[in-house]
Every structure is written in C-alpha cells, then in structure tokens.
Design a protein around this motif. Structure first.
Motif, mmCIF file in Angstrom:
data_model
loop_
_atom_site.group_PDB
_atom_site.id
_atom_site.type_symbol
_atom_site.label_atom_id
_atom_site.label_comp_id
_atom_site.label_asym_id
_atom_site.label_seq_id
_atom_site.Cartn_x
_atom_site.Cartn_y
_atom_site.Cartn_z
ATOM 1 N N GLY A 11 0.815 -1.216 0.000
ATOM 2 C CA GLY A 11 0.000 0.000 0.000
ATOM 3 C C GLY A 11 0.844 1.259 0.000
ATOM 4 N N LEU A 12 1.918 1.262 0.775
ATOM 5 C CA LEU A 12 2.768 2.451 0.842
ATOM 6 C C LEU A 12 3.599 2.628 -0.431
ATOM 7 C CD1 LEU A 12 3.825 2.265 4.590
ATOM 8 C CD2 LEU A 12 2.222 3.872 3.516
ATOM 9 N N ASP A 14 2.665 1.598 -3.402
ATOM 10 C CA ASP A 14 1.688 2.072 -4.377
ATOM 11 C C ASP A 14 1.396 3.556 -4.160
ATOM 12 O OD1 ASP A 14 -0.429 1.303 -6.493
ATOM 13 O OD2 ASP A 14 -1.576 2.375 -4.949
ATOM 14 N N ALA A 15 1.367 3.990 -2.918
ATOM 15 C CA ALA A 15 1.107 5.401 -2.620
ATOM 16 C C ALA A 15 2.210 6.296 -3.146
ATOM 17 C CB ALA A 15 0.951 5.590 -1.116
ATOM 18 N N SER A 18 1.631 6.577 -6.698
ATOM 19 C CA SER A 18 0.449 7.413 -6.938
ATOM 20 C C SER A 18 0.801 8.890 -6.834
ATOM 21 C CB SER A 18 -0.657 7.075 -5.936
ATOM 22 O OG SER A 18 -1.144 5.791 -6.159
ATOM 23 N N GLY A 43 2.371 11.461 -1.707
ATOM 24 C CA GLY A 43 1.557 10.248 -1.819
ATOM 25 C C GLY A 43 1.653 9.388 -0.568
ATOM 26 N N SER A 47 -1.429 8.555 1.951
ATOM 27 C CA SER A 47 -1.727 7.141 2.153
ATOM 28 C C SER A 47 -1.621 6.738 3.618
ATOM 29 C CB SER A 47 -0.780 6.283 1.326
ATOM 30 O OG SER A 47 -1.016 4.925 1.564
ATOM 31 N N SER A 48 -0.641 7.277 4.310
ATOM 32 C CA SER A 48 -0.485 6.946 5.727
ATOM 33 C C SER A 48 -1.741 7.315 6.511
ATOM 34 C CB SER A 48 0.726 7.669 6.316
ATOM 35 O OG SER A 48 1.897 7.215 5.701
ATOM 36 N N LEU A 51 -4.750 4.880 5.102
ATOM 37 C CA LEU A 51 -4.655 3.467 5.471
ATOM 38 C C LEU A 51 -4.959 3.221 6.953
ATOM 39 C CD1 LEU A 51 -1.706 2.190 3.265
ATOM 40 C CD2 LEU A 51 -4.149 1.762 3.004
ATOM 41 N N VAL A 154 -6.479 3.149 -1.109
ATOM 42 C CA VAL A 154 -5.342 3.141 -2.025
ATOM 43 C C VAL A 154 -5.687 3.836 -3.336
ATOM 44 C CG1 VAL A 154 -3.934 1.588 -3.435
ATOM 45 C CG2 VAL A 154 -4.182 1.158 -1.008
ATOM 46 N N VAL A 157 -5.625 7.841 -3.205
ATOM 47 C CA VAL A 157 -4.399 8.608 -2.961
ATOM 48 C C VAL A 157 -4.078 9.534 -4.128
ATOM 49 C CG1 VAL A 157 -1.904 8.440 -2.606
ATOM 50 C CG2 VAL A 157 -3.439 6.920 -1.360
#
Length: 170
Positions: A11-12, A14-15, A18, A43, A47-48, A51, A154, A157
C-alpha cells in the motif's frame, strides 16, 4: 508471518507511485528529482492517513466480534487471500519497471507503453481481484469490508494528491 506487513508495504509503495503519477507530466525540466521525490512523499503522507481507515475497521470488527479468535482467524485468512492477487500484480509491475530501467531506449519505451501504462489502468481490477481473493480464502464479510476500505483508500491517494497539490496549472 502476518500478511499485514506485506499488505502495508504494498500500500505504501503504491502510494509513492500514486504521488509520482499525480505529478508526472507537469514539469518539462530535465532535472526534476526533487519534485518527483516530493510528489512521492506527498503520496506516502496521504496514504499513511488513509490506510488508518482499514486498520481501524479491522480493530473495530475484532472488538465487536462475539468470538474474537474466530474473527481474527477469518481476518488472517482474508488478508492472505487479499495478498495473493496483489502480489501477482506487483510482480508484473516490478517486471515492467525492471524492463524500463534495464533495457535499451526503444525496448524500455515499449515496456512503458505495453506494461506500465495498462497496469496502471488495471489497478482497480487488481483490487477487486484481491477482494474476491479475501472471500475465496475464507475471510468472510469482515475481510471483505476491510479489503474494500483498504482498496478504496489506495485508489483515492492519487486523486487527493493531484487535487491538493497539482490541480492548478504551473
């Protein structure tokens, strides 16, 4: 090992991509390392915060469950099922990135057009497959709920980063 750490890492990562995509194409300078790094960090920051929603949802479903050990086992099964399609997707992105960085110019351009471009468009389908994987692996409605919230977070973002920092023309 808990699937939560690989899922959070995916996820991070990907962020960061992004954030980069929200910025990409906005600056014609050749040396823009600082700007792309700043975009990736934006990003990550967004995201942090986003999520936290699936993490809090998972905690809330555990607290509200009548049988916490059974709910925890279901969430673990669902997280494992969620991770499998995302791992396949991430491996294909990594392969395309490796081709982009390692191949000669024409071949790397082809890798970008054939690999990374379509894979970016397939992100929502990869998340839908991950949600189905959570259900198919026996995660039940709890895992589906957490997975849908995580997937939504996700996917949000890039639009948030774009709207917040890059909506106005330079």
């Amino acid at each position: 090992m808990s699937p939560a750490l690989p899922l959070a890492a995916l996820g991070l990562i990907d962020a960061a991509f992004s954030g980069f995509r929200a910025y990409a194409g906005r600056d014609a300078r050749i040396r823009k390392h600082r700007a792309t790094t700043r975009a990736a960090l934006r990003g990550l920051a967004v995201s942090s915060a986003l999520l936290l929603a699936p993490a809090l949802t998972a905690i809330a479903t555990l607290v509200a469950a009548a049988n916490r050990s059974q709910a925890h086992a279901a969430l673990l099964r669902g997280a494992t099922g969620y991770l499998l399609p995302l791992t396949a997707y991430a491996a294909s992105v990594l392969l395309s990135l490796a081709a982009y960085f390692l191949l000669p110019f024409r071949a790397s351009t082809l890798a970008m057009v054939v690999g990374l471009g379509p894979l970016t468009l397939l992100r929502p389908l990869a998340i839908a497959a991950a949600c189905l994987g959570a259900l198919a692996n026996g995660g039940g409605w709890r895992s589906l709920l957490v997975g849908v919230i995580a997937g939504t977070a996700v996917l949000c973002v890039e639009p948030i980063v774009h709207h917040r920092w890059y909506a106005e023309p330079l």
